[in-house]
Write a protein that holds these residues in place. Sequence first.
Motif, short mmCIF file in Angstrom:
data_model
loop_
_atom_site.label_atom_id
_atom_site.label_comp_id
_atom_site.label_asym_id
_atom_site.label_seq_id
_atom_site.Cartn_x
_atom_site.Cartn_y
_atom_site.Cartn_z
N GLY A 157 0.62 -1.26 0.08
CA GLY A 157 -0.17 0.20 -0.18
C GLY A 157 0.68 1.16 -0.02
N VAL A 158 2.08 0.97 -0.74
CA VAL A 158 2.94 2.40 -0.30
C VAL A 158 2.45 3.34 -1.72
N ASP A 159 2.97 4.61 -1.55
CA ASP A 159 2.88 5.22 -2.97
C ASP A 159 3.69 4.86 -4.04
N LEU A 160 3.01 4.95 -5.12
CA LEU A 160 3.65 4.40 -6.38
C LEU A 160 4.43 5.81 -7.14
N PRO A 161 5.37 5.94 -7.60
CA PRO A 161 5.79 6.96 -8.73
C PRO A 161 5.07 6.66 -9.95
N GLU A 162 5.07 7.53 -10.77
CA GLU A 162 4.84 7.35 -12.37
C GLU A 162 5.76 6.67 -12.95
N ARG A 163 7.16 6.85 -12.59
CA ARG A 163 7.99 5.90 -13.03
C ARG A 163 9.19 5.69 -12.14
N GLY A 164 9.73 4.64 -12.11
CA GLY A 164 10.76 4.43 -11.06
C GLY A 164 12.20 5.13 -11.37
N THR A 165 12.90 5.06 -10.34
CA THR A 165 14.53 5.94 -10.52
C THR A 165 15.34 4.90 -10.17
N PRO A 166 16.35 4.76 -11.33
CA PRO A 166 17.34 3.34 -11.14
C PRO A 166 17.94 3.54 -9.82
N LEU A 167 18.38 2.29 -9.22
CA LEU A 167 19.08 2.32 -8.06
C LEU A 167 20.43 1.81 -8.14
N PRO A 168 21.28 2.39 -7.23
CA PRO A 168 22.78 1.96 -7.32
C PRO A 168 22.56 0.51 -7.33
N ILE A 169 23.47 -0.35 -8.37
CA ILE A 169 23.37 -1.61 -8.47
C ILE A 169 24.33 -2.15 -7.33
N GLY A 170 23.74 -3.11 -6.50
CA GLY A 170 24.40 -3.84 -5.44
C GLY A 170 24.51 -3.01 -4.18
N GLN A 171 23.47 -2.22 -3.88
CA GLN A 171 23.43 -1.46 -2.72
C GLN A 171 22.21 -1.60 -1.96
N GLY A 172 22.44 -2.03 -0.68
CA GLY A 172 21.27 -2.26 0.27
C GLY A 172 21.02 -1.04 1.04
N ARG A 173 20.12 -1.34 2.06
CA ARG A 173 19.74 -0.12 2.76
C ARG A 173 19.41 -0.65 4.05
N VAL A 174 19.71 0.25 5.08
CA VAL A 174 19.23 0.03 6.70
C VAL A 174 18.14 0.74 6.82
N VAL A 175 17.02 -0.10 7.18
CA VAL A 175 15.41 0.57 7.35
C VAL A 175 15.51 0.88 8.94
N ARG A 176 16.00 0.22 9.73
CA ARG A 176 15.86 0.52 11.11
C ARG A 176 17.10 0.36 11.72
N GLU A 177 17.64 1.07 12.40
CA GLU A 177 18.74 0.95 13.43
C GLU A 177 18.55 0.53 14.80
N GLY A 178 19.43 -0.43 15.12
CA GLY A 178 19.38 -1.01 16.36
C GLY A 178 20.93 -1.49 16.81
N ARG A 179 20.85 -2.34 17.54
CA ARG A 179 22.05 -3.00 18.14
C ARG A 179 21.77 -4.55 18.50
N ALA A 180 22.67 -5.32 18.71
CA ALA A 180 22.73 -6.59 19.34
C ALA A 180 22.52 -7.54 18.37
N VAL A 181 21.30 -7.27 17.62
CA VAL A 181 21.02 -8.42 16.53
C VAL A 181 20.63 -7.73 15.29
N ALA A 182 21.08 -8.05 14.09
CA ALA A 182 20.45 -7.73 12.85
C ALA A 182 19.80 -8.75 12.13
N LEU A 183 18.80 -7.99 11.53
CA LEU A 183 17.76 -8.85 10.65
C LEU A 183 18.20 -8.24 9.14
#
Length: 646
Positions: free
Chosen positions: A476-502
């Motif tokens: 249910g997220v908003d959709l752009p009219e057209r996508g934007t190319p992503l940097p190939i091979g680059q992930g993202r952290v969406v929640r910062e924490g510590r002790a354990v990583a998912l």
Amino acid sequence: MDTLTTPPDIRNLSLDDLTRLADEVRQEMIQAVSTTGGHLGAGLGVVELTVALHHVFETPDDRLVWDVGHQCYPHKILTGRRDRIQTLRQPGGLSGFTLRTESPYDPFGAGHSSTSISAALGMAVARDLGEQTRHVVAVIGDGSMSAGMAYEAMNNAGAQNTRLTVILNDNDMSIAPPVGAMSNYLSRLLSSKPWVSIRNVAKDLVAHLPRPVERAARQVDEFARGLVTGGTLFEELGFYYVGPVDGHRLDQLVPVLRNVRETTQEGPVLVHVVTKKGCGYEPAEVAPDKYHGVGRFNVVTGALHKPVPQAPNYTGVFAKGLIAEAEHDDRVVGITAAMPAGTGIDAFGVRFPERCFDVGIAEQHAVTFAAGLASEGYKPFVAIYSSFMQRAYDQVVHDVALQNLPVRLCMDRAGYVGADGATHHGSFDLAFLLCLPNLVYMAPADEGEMMHMIATMAACDDRTTALRYPRGEGEGVDLPERGTPLPIGQGRVVREGRAVALLSLGTRLHPCLRAAEALGQRGLSPTVADARFAKPLDMALVRRLATEHEALVIVEEGSRGGFGAHVLQALAEEGLLDNGLKVRSLAMPDRFVEHGKPEQQEADAGYDADGITATVLALLADETGAGAGAGVGTVIGDAAGHPPRA
């Protein structure tokens, strides 16, 4: 039907009783599918054929092999499974396809097309080697005849000269209207101008003759058509051709099948049976593609029960993204293998008909066809279900990846698909594609990410790219009219924490975020990362997760040997496992998972939010969370600044 249990009960029935039985089977099937959902049109088209086959042949000793299997519901009703037909495709109930473990009347399982003749030939050769006398019958639809495997098997059967019966169910449609020269062979030949001209002259003549003579002339017309069609392709392949036969008239089917069973003809026989998909149920007759596979529906009106969507489905988003790219680049083309509606290519075809190609049930050809286009500078997007891509693996390796051609492989139905079961789960694409050199492999966490990944594929002209996405609705997220190319091979952290990583791949991100919230309530503070790319792997992100946390949980919706194995090998090669890092990889279990509810299948695999939470707690061996970190992690927005939805 109340007086019958299994096929031996119907072998002494009269033609009138067989006709009544067919009517009752048709009504039983309509009622069952209206409740459970499933494949409707194909089964309705073979009711009389199914009754006739079980009446004439001594099943299960005589082997009856159904191609694809989605037309086998009448067969199930007649073979001792009527009392369970209301459990069709339900958890613990009957499979929507033939299944060897379900009944001795299912000698060969099938959920993919064009396997029946090969399997039946193997059974026939085994019969001959064992000096047995049973009959072997394969029932294959005209749509399945667009796949090369069917002709490979027929060529072999003709050369082998083995006694085998093939029923060609000619309903002029598989799922979508059939395409390709072979699929249209009979229709084209019989509608040719010379043939039609001769028939029109004959009609004018017989119109002035007495009615008995007119009926005889019509029979001569049918016989002549059989001579014309049977004398070419099938007989050149070594088959004795019989037909065409009206597949809805038992007074024609039964004598023909009995003659075929009792004939002393050596070698394979092909019986050409003409049927109507959806026969006997008007809504399915009028819209056979719409009623091929259905959810629940109203039997009286034919109205399909369609839940109100809460978000766009991934297939629709794929079509939107592809159209957006094609509007900006006339080199973008769309290709599918007989699944235009199922993959969203139909919408692309409406907008760009000259750049849309449905090649029939021919995944191997689809991939190499795309390779040819790519070699000439075009940008082919090949949309095929994940489970169907398995059939084109050598072409992906030899014709695409080895030549480093920029073909875009788009795999719909990745992950569990629910009621279609083991034959259709998108389980193995990660494992069989990640081992290929120089491949870019992406998986979106939601529909917004998917738009960006389609744009990334369109922009990548120097290597093969692949994209996997699930069946069903997005987040249910908003959709752009057209996508934007992503940097190939680059992930993202969406929640910062510590002790354990998912570390999540694809749509497992949102269960990971929900698990993080649940763990936060226990005093834990997980970091949640979205890999985005299974290959090339973001090693900077992996190093950070491995060195800044005491535990790492990798989550994917694919078989073992896929993304998790890829990450673990990278960790080992970098020496990141030497410092006591605790690692767990959550993936599909090492077994074939039958039909059921997708949410239950995910829970059983242990990678829903509850399963991820339990894995983290067990990994840290601290049910209370004491000493394992404190505070609730922060949520970081994506590349476009939108926060992910937990």
